[in-house]
Design a protein around this motif. Structure first.
Motif, mmCIF file in Angstrom:
data_model
loop_
_atom_site.group_PDB
_atom_site.id
_atom_site.type_symbol
_atom_site.label_atom_id
_atom_site.label_comp_id
_atom_site.label_asym_id
_atom_site.label_seq_id
_atom_site.Cartn_x
_atom_site.Cartn_y
_atom_site.Cartn_z
ATOM 1 N N VAL A 22 0.863 -1.175 0.000
ATOM 2 C CA VAL A 22 0.000 0.000 0.000
ATOM 3 C C VAL A 22 0.894 1.217 0.000
ATOM 4 O O VAL A 22 1.752 1.368 0.862
ATOM 5 C CB VAL A 22 -0.920 0.003 1.245
ATOM 6 C CG1 VAL A 22 -1.764 1.259 1.274
ATOM 7 C CG2 VAL A 22 -1.779 -1.241 1.274
ATOM 8 N N THR A 23 0.686 2.044 -0.983
ATOM 9 C CA THR A 23 1.464 3.277 -1.041
ATOM 10 C C THR A 23 0.638 4.394 -0.434
ATOM 11 O O THR A 23 -0.569 4.275 -0.274
ATOM 12 C CB THR A 23 1.828 3.629 -2.497
ATOM 13 O OG1 THR A 23 0.616 3.765 -3.235
ATOM 14 C CG2 THR A 23 2.697 2.548 -3.107
ATOM 15 N N SER A 24 1.287 5.464 -0.131
ATOM 16 C CA SER A 24 0.569 6.616 0.432
ATOM 17 C C SER A 24 -0.423 7.120 -0.596
ATOM 18 O O SER A 24 -0.083 7.271 -1.773
ATOM 19 C CB SER A 24 1.538 7.728 0.789
ATOM 20 O OG SER A 24 2.431 7.286 1.768
ATOM 21 N N PRO A 25 -1.630 7.357 -0.169
ATOM 22 C CA PRO A 25 -2.611 7.878 -1.128
ATOM 23 C C PRO A 25 -2.226 9.277 -1.591
ATOM 24 O O PRO A 25 -1.579 10.033 -0.867
ATOM 25 C CB PRO A 25 -3.910 7.897 -0.334
ATOM 26 C CG PRO A 25 -3.506 7.906 1.087
ATOM 27 C CD PRO A 25 -2.166 7.232 1.166
ATOM 28 N N LYS A 26 -2.619 9.571 -2.817
ATOM 29 C CA LYS A 26 -2.369 10.915 -3.325
ATOM 30 C C LYS A 26 -3.259 11.884 -2.571
ATOM 31 O O LYS A 26 -4.397 11.562 -2.248
ATOM 32 C CB LYS A 26 -2.683 10.977 -4.817
ATOM 33 C CG LYS A 26 -1.747 10.157 -5.647
ATOM 34 C CD LYS A 26 -2.095 10.264 -7.118
ATOM 35 C CE LYS A 26 -1.158 9.400 -7.936
ATOM 36 N NZ LYS A 26 -1.502 9.446 -9.357
ATOM 37 N N PRO A 27 -2.737 13.083 -2.285
ATOM 38 C CA PRO A 27 -3.567 14.055 -1.569
ATOM 39 C C PRO A 27 -4.792 14.417 -2.407
ATOM 40 O O PRO A 27 -4.711 14.554 -3.625
ATOM 41 C CB PRO A 27 -2.654 15.257 -1.355
ATOM 42 C CG PRO A 27 -1.431 15.008 -2.149
ATOM 43 C CD PRO A 27 -1.425 13.586 -2.586
ATOM 44 N N VAL A 28 -5.888 14.550 -1.746
ATOM 45 C CA VAL A 28 -7.126 14.917 -2.417
ATOM 46 C C VAL A 28 -7.174 16.427 -2.514
ATOM 47 O O VAL A 28 -7.032 17.127 -1.512
ATOM 48 C CB VAL A 28 -8.350 14.383 -1.631
ATOM 49 C CG1 VAL A 28 -9.639 14.838 -2.294
ATOM 50 C CG2 VAL A 28 -8.267 12.883 -1.501
ATOM 51 N N ARG A 29 -7.363 16.899 -3.728
ATOM 52 C CA ARG A 29 -7.442 18.348 -3.911
ATOM 53 C C ARG A 29 -8.850 18.810 -3.617
ATOM 54 O O ARG A 29 -9.819 18.171 -4.003
ATOM 55 C CB ARG A 29 -7.121 18.723 -5.348
ATOM 56 C CG ARG A 29 -5.679 18.685 -5.659
ATOM 57 C CD ARG A 29 -5.461 19.543 -6.882
ATOM 58 N NE ARG A 29 -4.498 18.938 -7.779
ATOM 59 C CZ ARG A 29 -4.267 19.387 -8.989
ATOM 60 N NH1 ARG A 29 -4.962 20.406 -9.460
ATOM 61 N NH2 ARG A 29 -3.370 18.830 -9.748
ATOM 62 N N LYS A 30 -8.915 19.924 -2.950
ATOM 63 C CA LYS A 30 -10.220 20.521 -2.691
ATOM 64 C C LYS A 30 -10.664 21.235 -3.961
ATOM 65 O O LYS A 30 -9.851 21.874 -4.630
ATOM 66 C CB LYS A 30 -10.144 21.498 -1.532
ATOM 67 C CG LYS A 30 -9.828 20.847 -0.212
ATOM 68 C CD LYS A 30 -9.810 21.860 0.893
ATOM 69 C CE LYS A 30 -9.457 21.188 2.208
ATOM 70 N NZ LYS A 30 -9.411 22.145 3.308
ATOM 71 N N PRO A 31 -11.932 21.115 -4.296
ATOM 72 C CA PRO A 31 -12.397 21.812 -5.495
ATOM 73 C C PRO A 31 -12.272 23.322 -5.306
ATOM 74 O O PRO A 31 -12.436 23.842 -4.208
ATOM 75 C CB PRO A 31 -13.854 21.392 -5.635
ATOM 76 C CG PRO A 31 -14.210 20.677 -4.385
ATOM 77 C CD PRO A 31 -12.964 20.370 -3.632
#
Length: 72
Positions: free
Chosen positions: A58-67
């Motif tokens: 499991v790799t670190s999830p990509k940061p979720v960008r705020k709309p």
């Protein structure tokens, strides 16, 4: 050696899931006892091999960008 119920408890799945994994040939097992009426048993080696073959990193999830907010 563990039976299906014991293996299910160790893996945190139902005994039906263990039966399905076994039927799919994804885990090795031994039948102990007479013919097809013998009990199904899983050795520690069988379990370790199954877990190793189903392991993934499991790799670190990509940061979720705020709309972006629309300018009003």
């Amino acid at each position: 050696m563990l039976n299906e119920t014991e293996l299910a408890a160790r893996l945190g799945v139902s005994h039906r899931t263990v039966r399905r994994i076994r039927a799919q040939g994804r885990i090795s097992y031994s039948r102990v006892g007479a013919g097809t009426q013998g009990s199904v048993q899983f050795s520690e080696d069988d379990i370790a091999q199954y877990l190793a073959s189903n392991r993934f990193e499991v790799t670190s999830p990509k940061p979720v960008r705020k709309p972006r907010r629309k300018a009003s």
